[in-house]
Every structure is written in structure tokens, then in C-alpha cells.
Enzyme design. Structure first.
Site, PDB file in Angstrom:
ATOM      1  N   HIS A  84      33.809  44.640  38.233  1.00 41.68           N
ATOM      2  CA  HIS A  84      34.957  45.540  38.425  1.00 41.68           C
ATOM      3  C   HIS A  84      34.668  46.831  37.666  1.00 41.68           C
ATOM      4  CE1 HIS A  84      38.941  46.213  39.954  1.00 41.68           C
ATOM      5  NE2 HIS A  84      39.370  46.613  38.766  1.00 41.68           N
ATOM      6  N   SER A  88      40.237  50.546  42.077  1.00 42.78           N
ATOM      7  CA  SER A  88      41.123  49.415  41.877  1.00 42.78           C
ATOM      8  C   SER A  88      42.514  49.732  42.429  1.00 42.78           C
ATOM      9  CB  SER A  88      41.151  49.012  40.404  1.00 42.78           C
ATOM     10  OG  SER A  88      41.766  47.746  40.232  1.00 42.78           O
ATOM     11  N   ASP A 133      32.553  41.326  41.305  1.00 41.50           N
ATOM     12  CA  ASP A 133      33.883  41.713  40.831  1.00 41.50           C
ATOM     13  C   ASP A 133      34.751  40.461  40.696  1.00 41.50           C
ATOM     14  OD1 ASP A 133      36.417  42.832  40.392  1.00 41.50           O
ATOM     15  OD2 ASP A 133      36.064  44.485  41.781  1.00 41.50           O
TER      16      ASP A 133
END
Length: 160
Positions: free
Chosen positions: A139, A54, A107
Site C-alpha cells: 500500500h 487509496s 497491498d
């Protein structure tokens, strides 16, 4: 609630507002320092792979592509290329390193579209990109993704 992070996030729209100062500071002061610590321990920079998930993956990509130390590779999981408009002008000695970009097709935080736009942009100036999409992964990560990360590290760092 305190939310520590690498840099401030204002959104994840391509071309949207970004904490350019914070991204550049984190790349220079944090990632560079971590690399310097490894070098102090006797590890050459060309035997270091940077990576993250991320926001950490965004910082890993930006750092790898802009720092002046030759690296072995870079990985980005469920992430994006920050300050994409800086490239290719901001490219460093690492423009040809292997880059692994992984993303889940489910995601909802860093959408696959954001990841795809980043990969498409990087392909304009970084020729050694491997891109992987994982079906049903949000995610987060998956066993398949971790096996791909392992294989990528082995490719970047033979004779481990």
C-alpha cells in the site's frame, strides 16, 4: 487520535457498507470546488486530471465519473471504485475519459482483489481504462508507478 479523511470508511468489501452521503458530499463540495478554483485561474476543466491514492483515489474515480465538468482524465492508485452500484446510471460527461488504475500486488490495505473487482466493474461502462499491477508493491508507490503516472498525464495533457 484524530484521523481526517475524505469520507468515513467502514470496510473495503465490495457491496459492503459505504458512507454514500460522505462520498457524494466530498465529490460535490471538495473536488468540484478544487476544479472551480483551477477554472478561475484560467485552466479549462478539460485540461484537468484528477487522481489520488487509496481513499483519495476512490474519491477521484467517483468524482470524475459523476461530475458534470469534462475532465482530461482520472487516476487511481491503490484504490477502488466507491458506490459501484450507482454505475452506469450515475455516469456523467466523463464516461469516455482515459482512466489509469494502478495497484501493488502486495497491498494488504486495499487488496489487489478489491482493485481487480473495481476495474472489472468499471470496464462494463468505462471503455478507456489502463490497468497496471506492480510486483512487490504494498500500500505504497514505486518509481515505476510514478513513471506510469507521468506518462499518463502527458497522454491526457499533450503540449504541456
Amino acid at each position: 487520535m484524530r484521523m481526517p479523511s475524505w469520507f468515513d470508511l467502514y470496510g473495503l468489501q465490495i457491496g459492503g457498507r459505504e458512507d454514500q452521503e460522505g462520498i457524494k458530499r466530498a465529490a460535490k463540495e471538495i473536488v468540484s470546488e478544487l476544479i472551480a478554483q483551477e477554472e478561475s485561474a484560467g485552466i479549462k476543466s478539460d485540461r484537468i486530471v484528477v487522481g489520488g491514492f487509496s481513499q483519495g483515489g476512490a474519491l477521484a474515480l467517483y468524482s470524475a465519473l459523476t461530475l458534470d465538468k469534462q475532465l482530461a482524465g482520472a487516476m487511481s492508485l491503490s484504490s477502488w471504485l466507491p458506490i459501484a452500484s450507482d454505475f452506469p446510471k450515475a455516469l456523467s460527461v466523463n464516461k469516455n475519459i482515459p482512466i489509469l488504475v494502478c495497484h501493488g500486488d502486495s497491498d494488504t490495505v486495499v487488496t489487489p482483489q478489491v482493485g481487480l473487482r473495481s476495474r472489472t466493474r468499471m470496464a462494463e461502462f468505462a471503455p478507456n481504462i489502463t490497468s497496471k499491477i506492480y510486483r512487490g508493491v504494498g500500500h505504497s508507490s514505486s518509481q515505476e508507478e510514478m513513471m506510469d503516472v507521468r506518462d499518463f498525464i502527458r497522454k491526457c495533457l499533450p503540449n504541456l
